[in-house]
Design a protein around this motif. Structure first.
Motif, PDB file in Angstrom:
ATOM      1  N   SER A   1      -1.526   7.655  -7.502  1.00 15.67           N
ATOM      2  CA  SER A   1      -2.767   6.942  -6.911  1.00 15.67           C
ATOM      3  C   SER A   1      -2.113   6.081  -5.447  1.00 15.67           C
ATOM      4  O   SER A   1      -1.284   5.379  -5.659  1.00 15.67           O
ATOM      5  N   SER A   2      -3.128   6.171  -4.342  1.00 16.90           N
ATOM      6  CA  SER A   2      -2.742   5.301  -3.358  1.00 16.90           C
ATOM      7  C   SER A   2      -3.901   5.344  -2.376  1.00 16.90           C
ATOM      8  O   SER A   2      -4.662   5.940  -2.453  1.00 16.90           O
ATOM      9  N   GLU A   3      -4.026   4.166  -1.637  1.00 19.56           N
ATOM     10  CA  GLU A   3      -5.066   3.999  -0.540  1.00 19.56           C
ATOM     11  C   GLU A   3      -5.181   4.798   0.368  1.00 19.56           C
ATOM     12  O   GLU A   3      -6.134   5.496   0.615  1.00 19.56           O
ATOM     13  N   ALA A   4      -3.993   5.356   0.841  1.00 18.73           N
ATOM     14  CA  ALA A   4      -3.819   6.439   1.804  1.00 18.73           C
ATOM     15  C   ALA A   4      -2.619   6.848   1.833  1.00 18.73           C
ATOM     16  O   ALA A   4      -1.700   6.619   1.701  1.00 18.73           O
ATOM     17  N   TYR A   5      -2.793   8.262   1.695  1.00 13.51           N
ATOM     18  CA  TYR A   5      -1.422   9.158   1.820  1.00 13.51           C
ATOM     19  C   TYR A   5      -1.288  10.511   2.685  1.00 13.51           C
ATOM     20  O   TYR A   5      -2.654  10.772   2.991  1.00 13.51           O
ATOM     21  N   ARG A   6      -0.260  10.893   2.750  1.00 16.33           N
ATOM     22  CA  ARG A   6      -0.458  12.249   3.517  1.00 16.33           C
ATOM     23  C   ARG A   6       0.018  13.406   2.622  1.00 16.33           C
ATOM     24  O   ARG A   6       1.052  13.274   1.863  1.00 16.33           O
ATOM     25  N   ILE A   7      -0.470  14.714   3.043  1.00 13.09           N
ATOM     26  CA  ILE A   7      -0.018  15.831   2.099  1.00 13.09           C
ATOM     27  C   ILE A   7       0.555  16.651   3.036  1.00 13.09           C
ATOM     28  O   ILE A   7      -0.091  17.190   4.151  1.00 13.09           O
TER      29      ILE A   7
END
Length: 356
Positions: free
Chosen positions: A12-18
């Motif tokens: 779970s994260s507010e903003a992340y990169r894939i």
């Protein structure tokens, strides 16, 4: 999703990169938070129908078993879609054990892994079955094996060791003849006269190089360009057989000495496009062959059939009445005696009485 069979993803994260890395038939996704938190890795296998699709979050496709939601407006979802559920994912960054070097990104290691293990029992099988063994051909699937064997005119059910040992001898002879070849000349020779292992690298590269033309992301169901690229797999005029694993092999010419017994190669027919101006073909049924007059009559509507049945019911009732009246009428004794005599003669003849 509620029906997904894969494990829960504890991230779970507010903003992340894939980001993504592929190796053979596997894909690793890394979810890296842009703030505090630890990254999460997932390794995917796609089976026969698994794929990723980016779509509006309000219109999720069916069988979207895992969804990554964006926070834009309106939101979108990156979905792992798998209708047949042969695909899967697992937590962690480890590739599946037992898979060999990738035919694309680790070509030299892939080639050496095959040629130094030719005594393995995997090469006792037909070459078409060996090509699907991910221990040695990590990344080759059903359509790729058909295209590779077709280009080299290799029968699919030739013994794998026979094919690859000949390749090994050719490579040694080439080195002895030209020991001082430069890399550019080696690449030129490879393009002009590719062997089976080289095609295991270059044929998938053709698909990747033409990815934008073959798979239009705006029209994911349009595979016309991909079908035009195919030379053997599912192409009309090609033959097919099932291997010992139940997978269909497409080829041209003779299947080879190790072809499964009890099967006859089936050829794929060309599907003709329907012509809207063409007349409807006549259908000949068994009944029309036996009764040509009945076949020549035009088809009748349901109302006409009902009217005919109503009219036909009357005469049938009348004939039944006439038959009942005729049987009820008194008959002379002579015809009755004659009828009994005929029946007795027939009965005695059946029982073996020779006088009748």
């Amino acid at each position: 999703s509620e029906v997904g069979r894969g494990p829960e993803v504890p991230f779970s994260s507010e903003a992340y990169r894939i980001s993504a890395t592929s190796r053979g038939k596997e894909l690793r996704l890394t979810l890296a938070p842009l703030g505090p938190g630890r990254p999460q890795d997932l390794v995917f296998r796609f089976g026969m129908s698994g794929s990723f699709r980016l779509c509006p979050a309000a219109r999720l496709p069916r069988h979207a078993h895992l969804r990554f939601l964006s926070r834009e407006s309106p939101p979108r979802a990156l979905c792992f879609v798998d209708a047949r559920r042969f695909g899967s994912w697992r937590l962690g960054d480890a590739w599946q054990p037992g898979r060999g070097p990738c035919v694309l990104s680790e070509y030299r290691a892939f080639r050496e892994n095959v040629l130094k293990n030719l005594d393995d029992k995997a090469f006792d099988k037909p070459i078409c079955e060996a090509l699907l063994n991910q221990k040695f051909f990590n990344g080759i699937g059903n359509y790729l094996r058909a295209e590779i064997l077709y280009r080299l005119k290799i029968p699919p059910f030739e013994k794998a060791r026979t094919v690859l040992e000949a390749l090994k001898d050719q490579e040694q002879a080439r080195r002895k003849k030209n020991p001082s070849l430069t890399l550019s000349k080696k690449l030129k020779l490879m393009r002009e006269n590719p062997d089976l292992l080289e095609l295991c690298h270059t044929v998938p590269m053709e698909v990747i190089a033409a990815e934008k033309q073959l798979f239009d992301p705006d029209h994911s169901d349009n595979y016309a360009a991909f079908k035009n690229w195919l030379q053997c797999y599912l192409v009309p005029g090609m033959s097919s057989l099932r291997d010992r694993n139940g997978r269909t092999v497409w080829f041209q010419g003779e299947p080879g000495p190790m072809a499964p017994k009890g099967q006859t190669p089936r050829k794929k027919r060309a599907q003709l496009k329907a012509d809207p101006e063409a007349q409807t073909p006549k259908v000949t049924t068994r009944a029309s062959k036996r009764h040509p007059r009945a076949a020549a009559k035009p088809l009748k509507s349901a109302k006409e059939k009902e009217e005919e049945e109503e009219v036909a019911d009357g005469p049938r009732k009348g004939r039944a009445c006439r038959r009942r009246k005729a049987t009820a009428a008194p008959a002379s004794s002579k015809p009755e005696v004659l009828a009994k005599a005929k029946r007795s003669r027939r009965t005695s003849a059946r029982r073996g009485g020779g006088e009748a």
